[in-house]
Design a protein around this motif. Sequence first.
Motif, mmCIF file in Angstrom:
data_model
loop_
_atom_site.group_PDB
_atom_site.id
_atom_site.type_symbol
_atom_site.label_atom_id
_atom_site.label_comp_id
_atom_site.label_asym_id
_atom_site.label_seq_id
_atom_site.Cartn_x
_atom_site.Cartn_y
_atom_site.Cartn_z
ATOM 1 N N ARG A 323 57.397 41.252 78.497
ATOM 2 C CA ARG A 323 58.303 41.691 77.440
ATOM 3 C C ARG A 323 58.714 40.496 76.597
ATOM 4 O O ARG A 323 58.522 39.342 76.978
ATOM 5 C CB ARG A 323 59.527 42.398 78.037
ATOM 6 C CG ARG A 323 60.422 41.496 78.882
ATOM 7 C CD ARG A 323 61.328 42.287 79.811
ATOM 8 N NE ARG A 323 60.587 42.767 80.981
ATOM 9 C CZ ARG A 323 61.155 43.437 81.984
ATOM 10 N NH1 ARG A 323 62.448 43.714 81.964
ATOM 11 N NH2 ARG A 323 60.424 43.826 83.016
ATOM 12 N N LEU A 324 59.300 40.793 75.447
ATOM 13 C CA LEU A 324 59.839 39.779 74.552
ATOM 14 C C LEU A 324 61.352 39.880 74.582
ATOM 15 O O LEU A 324 61.927 40.909 74.242
ATOM 16 C CB LEU A 324 59.310 40.001 73.129
ATOM 17 C CG LEU A 324 59.811 39.033 72.058
ATOM 18 C CD1 LEU A 324 59.262 37.630 72.306
ATOM 19 C CD2 LEU A 324 59.403 39.529 70.668
ATOM 20 N N TRP A 325 62.001 38.802 75.022
ATOM 21 C CA TRP A 325 63.461 38.782 75.111
ATOM 22 C C TRP A 325 64.080 38.236 73.829
ATOM 23 O O TRP A 325 63.586 37.258 73.256
ATOM 24 C CB TRP A 325 63.910 37.917 76.281
ATOM 25 C CG TRP A 325 63.763 38.554 77.620
ATOM 26 C CD1 TRP A 325 62.802 38.302 78.562
ATOM 27 C CD2 TRP A 325 64.611 39.556 78.191
ATOM 28 N NE1 TRP A 325 62.995 39.078 79.679
ATOM 29 C CE2 TRP A 325 64.102 39.855 79.474
ATOM 30 C CE3 TRP A 325 65.755 40.228 77.741
ATOM 31 C CZ2 TRP A 325 64.689 40.798 80.315
ATOM 32 C CZ3 TRP A 325 66.344 41.161 78.572
ATOM 33 C CH2 TRP A 325 65.818 41.451 79.837
ATOM 34 N N ARG A 326 65.164 38.854 73.406
ATOM 35 C CA ARG A 326 65.982 38.361 72.283
ATOM 36 C C ARG A 326 67.332 37.933 72.842
ATOM 37 O O ARG A 326 68.016 38.708 73.513
ATOM 38 C CB ARG A 326 66.175 39.455 71.243
ATOM 39 C CG ARG A 326 67.166 39.099 70.117
ATOM 40 C CD ARG A 326 67.392 40.311 69.222
ATOM 41 N NE ARG A 326 68.275 40.040 68.103
ATOM 42 C CZ ARG A 326 69.582 40.321 68.076
ATOM 43 N NH1 ARG A 326 70.173 40.871 69.145
ATOM 44 N NH2 ARG A 326 70.313 40.060 67.009
ATOM 45 N N VAL A 327 67.720 36.671 72.554
ATOM 46 C CA VAL A 327 69.013 36.150 72.989
ATOM 47 C C VAL A 327 69.787 35.738 71.744
ATOM 48 O O VAL A 327 69.583 34.650 71.193
ATOM 49 C CB VAL A 327 68.861 34.949 73.930
ATOM 50 C CG1 VAL A 327 70.223 34.509 74.474
ATOM 51 C CG2 VAL A 327 67.904 35.268 75.080
ATOM 52 N N LEU A 329 72.655 34.169 69.527
ATOM 53 C CA LEU A 329 73.485 33.018 69.838
ATOM 54 C C LEU A 329 74.747 32.971 68.987
ATOM 55 O O LEU A 329 74.732 33.308 67.797
ATOM 56 C CB LEU A 329 72.699 31.724 69.615
ATOM 57 C CG LEU A 329 71.424 31.535 70.430
ATOM 58 C CD1 LEU A 329 70.701 30.278 69.981
ATOM 59 C CD2 LEU A 329 71.747 31.475 71.921
ATOM 60 N N ALA A 330 75.825 32.522 69.628
ATOM 61 C CA ALA A 330 77.063 32.160 68.932
ATOM 62 C C ALA A 330 77.459 30.802 69.491
ATOM 63 O O ALA A 330 77.926 30.711 70.622
ATOM 64 C CB ALA A 330 78.160 33.187 69.181
ATOM 65 N N GLY A 331 77.221 29.756 68.726
ATOM 66 C CA GLY A 331 77.443 28.427 69.263
ATOM 67 C C GLY A 331 76.443 28.132 70.358
ATOM 68 O O GLY A 331 75.245 28.285 70.175
ATOM 69 N N ASP A 332 76.954 27.737 71.517
ATOM 70 C CA ASP A 332 76.055 27.404 72.627
ATOM 71 C C ASP A 332 76.023 28.491 73.691
ATOM 72 O O ASP A 332 75.625 28.233 74.822
ATOM 73 C CB ASP A 332 76.454 26.063 73.248
ATOM 74 C CG ASP A 332 77.880 26.067 73.795
ATOM 75 O OD1 ASP A 332 78.579 27.096 73.665
ATOM 76 O OD2 ASP A 332 78.298 25.038 74.354
ATOM 77 N N LYS A 333 76.419 29.727 73.329
ATOM 78 C CA LYS A 333 76.418 30.847 74.271
ATOM 79 C C LYS A 333 75.763 32.061 73.626
ATOM 80 O O LYS A 333 75.748 32.202 72.399
ATOM 81 C CB LYS A 333 77.849 31.219 74.679
ATOM 82 C CG LYS A 333 78.651 30.092 75.317
ATOM 83 C CD LYS A 333 78.121 29.742 76.686
ATOM 84 C CE LYS A 333 78.977 28.657 77.343
ATOM 85 N NZ LYS A 333 78.404 28.233 78.649
ATOM 86 N N PRO A 334 75.246 32.993 74.439
ATOM 87 C CA PRO A 334 74.820 34.266 73.874
ATOM 88 C C PRO A 334 76.009 35.011 73.277
ATOM 89 O O PRO A 334 77.090 35.043 73.877
ATOM 90 C CB PRO A 334 74.245 35.014 75.081
ATOM 91 C CG PRO A 334 73.923 33.957 76.083
ATOM 92 C CD PRO A 334 74.959 32.891 75.884
ATOM 93 N N SER A 335 75.848 35.572 72.100
ATOM 94 C CA SER A 335 76.925 36.341 71.478
ATOM 95 C C SER A 335 76.986 37.758 72.018
ATOM 96 O O SER A 335 78.001 38.441 71.880
ATOM 97 C CB SER A 335 76.738 36.377 69.963
ATOM 98 O OG SER A 335 75.490 36.959 69.618
#
Length: 386
Positions: A323-327, A329-335
């Motif tokens: 699969r293709l994952w989408r993460v 980002l907001a700054g240095d964390k996942p939003s």
Amino acid sequence: MTAVSAAAALLLATGCSAAGGNGPAGPATGTPARSAASAPASAAPSPSPSPSAPPAKGSVRVVSTVAQGLKSPWGLAPLPGGDLLVSSRDEGTLTRVDAETGELTVLGEVPGVAPGGEGGLLGIALSPAFAEDHLVYAYFTTESDNRIARMLYDESRPAGQQLGAPDTVLRGIPKGVVHNGGRIAFGPDGMLYAGTGDTGDTGLAQDKASLGGKILRMTPDGQPVHGNPAADSVVYSYGHRNVQGLAWDARKRLWAAEFGQNTWDELNLIEPDGNYGWPEAEGRGGGAGFTEPVAQWPVADASPSGIAVVRGSVWMAALRGERLWRVPLAGDKPSSAPQAFLEGEYGRLRTVVAAGADRLWLVTSETDTRGTPEAGDDRILLLEVG
């Protein structure tokens, strides 16, 4: 069987997340993607996403199948003008892909490549001055080591003879049947970065004198860079098991994807001299002195290889996870929680490369001896993402 080969066989059978089970390959046509909204329970979204964070839910549409019939494709490098170069891990060749017609032209075979297990001709990258020097960089396995070399690409020569002799810029990266790393990329600073693996010898990852289990940073000539943690070393970060994904965001921060062993695969934000824990830590909770991953997945859901950053999200190709994952980002964390796309549709996914503001090239990996190839495999897909 020698003790070394027996240990390697055991690693292949039980310890390498990339070698896990593989379901049926996906359809041979570029149909619109089927999204899988399930996310790993381990994801830790930021409680207060910034206003500029990407939307919580993304989208993927398969625009076209750019090429098919590739054998063990691994690295991908976009050429000026829109065509692509792709490396074959097991054949040791570089091939040019016509992005309009899908026609494949073999440039030549890279001398010295010794395929075996997870080794062979792996990542490729174009020189930052490619328009002037026409140099292609490659990370590959030889009989004695993994190394990085550059070759002149001369289009005026006949097909099959267009690569010059390799000029080695870095040698002595440990090699193994497994965990050879292999991704290379030039960063925004013009320096060359490489992800390496521990080759199944876990002690290498914490040994700063070894190039195994590291992210390396060097000049285009393979020399240590001013600003590296140690002035005389190309080692940039350590404590890695097997890094195969490198990408930078709009803030010029380096992200890396890493294979776990039996528990957690990782997405990491890389800092100079950061210790990412392996083998003492896998995933979060390793304790003081270790840098925690930004996101983690059970190995059956990921076994990550290439990554790219597009539209404020990290896009991560998964081998065992198919699969293709989408993460986002907001700054240095996942939003918000990571989101999966194309689950099981195209089989194992090896490489993902930015193709513009909202597009990606995606390379499948069904012919790498661990997939179940169908007619047309392997292929390069063009995706539109949001």
